[in-house]
Design an enzyme around this catalytic site. Structure first.
Site, short mmCIF file in Angstrom:
data_model
loop_
_atom_site.label_atom_id
_atom_site.label_comp_id
_atom_site.label_asym_id
_atom_site.label_seq_id
_atom_site.Cartn_x
_atom_site.Cartn_y
_atom_site.Cartn_z
N GLN A 100 0.83 -1.20 0.00
CA GLN A 100 0.00 0.00 0.00
C GLN A 100 0.86 1.25 0.00
O GLN A 100 0.35 2.36 -0.14
CB GLN A 100 -0.90 0.01 1.24
CG GLN A 100 -1.90 -1.13 1.29
CD GLN A 100 -2.60 -1.19 2.63
OE1 GLN A 100 -2.13 -1.84 3.57
NE2 GLN A 100 -3.73 -0.51 2.73
N ASN A 101 2.16 1.08 0.19
CA ASN A 101 3.07 2.22 0.26
C ASN A 101 3.39 2.73 -1.14
O ASN A 101 3.51 1.94 -2.08
CB ASN A 101 4.35 1.83 1.00
CG ASN A 101 4.06 1.37 2.42
OD1 ASN A 101 3.10 1.82 3.04
ND2 ASN A 101 4.88 0.46 2.93
N ASP A 103 6.17 4.67 -1.72
CA ASP A 103 7.61 4.89 -1.84
C ASP A 103 8.24 3.74 -2.63
O ASP A 103 7.56 2.77 -2.99
CB ASP A 103 8.26 5.04 -0.47
CG ASP A 103 8.01 3.83 0.43
OD1 ASP A 103 8.51 2.74 0.10
OD2 ASP A 103 7.31 3.97 1.45
N HIS A 118 -1.28 1.40 -4.58
CA HIS A 118 -1.62 2.81 -4.50
C HIS A 118 -0.71 3.69 -5.33
O HIS A 118 -0.66 4.90 -5.12
CB HIS A 118 -1.63 3.26 -3.03
CG HIS A 118 -2.69 2.58 -2.22
ND1 HIS A 118 -2.68 2.53 -0.84
CD2 HIS A 118 -3.81 1.90 -2.61
CE1 HIS A 118 -3.73 1.87 -0.41
NE2 HIS A 118 -4.44 1.47 -1.47
N GLY A 189 2.51 -4.38 9.08
CA GLY A 189 2.54 -2.93 9.25
C GLY A 189 1.39 -2.20 8.59
O GLY A 189 1.51 -1.02 8.28
N THR A 190 0.27 -2.87 8.37
CA THR A 190 -0.88 -2.21 7.77
C THR A 190 -1.99 -2.04 8.80
O THR A 190 -2.25 -2.94 9.60
CB THR A 190 -1.40 -2.97 6.54
OG1 THR A 190 -2.61 -2.37 6.08
CG2 THR A 190 -1.66 -4.44 6.84
#
Length: 251
Positions: A100-101, A103, A118, A189-190
């Site tokens: 979802q990041n 970067d 995303h 980490g979500t």
């Protein structure tokens, strides 16, 4: 059996592993979440001003400057142990990495074929056609934002998915296909608040996959998890990799 050992055993036996990563993984590299980054000069702006098509139409220069600041922060960051562990994991097992990041830290750590649900903040696209715009074009056509080479009324914009926009269909199709096929899914980490990404672990679990969550805090998906590790991704993932495939001891 403790959760780490149980997950390591599952990982060794897995035929196809799906990993979904969220903002918590990037946060360990010092990259602020969208909300966290709205400090100082940017604190007076709403998400609607900075991350919607409507906001871009109202004030494209404001939005461009905001994303240029975010890009600078990301360029100065480095992949952390979680990113490197996932890149190493891809060499040990069949792995589909969905993030979802926005970067590029997974790619910079060496992970192949990352599925970016995303979008990608370091890319620029035409605001009208969505076609990619090269760095060379941007350098030769300064502006806030620069014009698009693809359409007379187009402007350069970041290649991310804004609020109210659809996810890239190809990335979503790949992610859902991986969820249907995998036998182990890790959510790392979500916050599990943003759909359709948050629906991938549930989709995988309905197909019979084991579901593990690695997060410092409980999420809406925690009750559905078969295994839970309450550790930072940068601690849990290297430990998981080492437990699943212990390094050879020197003679």
């Amino acid at each position: 059996m403790d959760p780490l050992s149980e997950l390591a055993a599952r990982l060794r036996q897995a035929r196809h592993v799906l990993v979904l990563t969220g903002a918590g993984v990037s946060a360990e590299s010092g990259i602020a979440t969208f909300r966290d980054a709205q400090t100082g000069l940017w604190a007076r702006y709403r998400a609607e001003d900075l991350a919607t098509p409507e906001g871009f139409r109202r004030d494209p220069a404001l939005v461009w400057r905001w994303y240029q600041a975010r890009r600078a922060q990301i360029a100065a960051a480095a992949p952390n142990p979680a990113h490197h562990a996932l890149a190493a994991l891809a060499a040990q097992t069949r792995l589909s990495l969905v993030t979802q990041n926005v970067d590029d830290l997974h790619q910079r750590a060496g992970s192949p074929a990352v599925i970016c649900l995303h979008g990608a903040i370091m890319r620029s696209i035409c605001s009208v056609t969505r076609l990619p715009i090269s760095a060379q074009w941007l350098a030769a056509h300064p502006g806030e934002p620069p014009p698009s080479p693809h359409h007379a009324q187009g402007l350069a914009r970041p290649g991310v998915v804004w609020f109210g926009e659809n996810l890239p269909q190809e990335a979503l199709d790949l992610a859902e296909a991986a969820a249907r096929d995998c036998d182990l899914v890790l959510a790392v980490g979500t916050s599990a608040l943003v759909y359709p990404a948050a629906g991938l672990p549930e989709l995988a679990k309905r197909q019979g996959a084991c579901f593990a969550e690695i997060n410092l805090e409980a999420t809406p998906l925690t009750r559905r998890a078969d295994i839970v590790l309450r550790q930072p991704a940068g601690v849990a993932l290297p430990a998981l990799l080492a437990a699943a495939w212990p390094p050879e001891h020197a003679a």
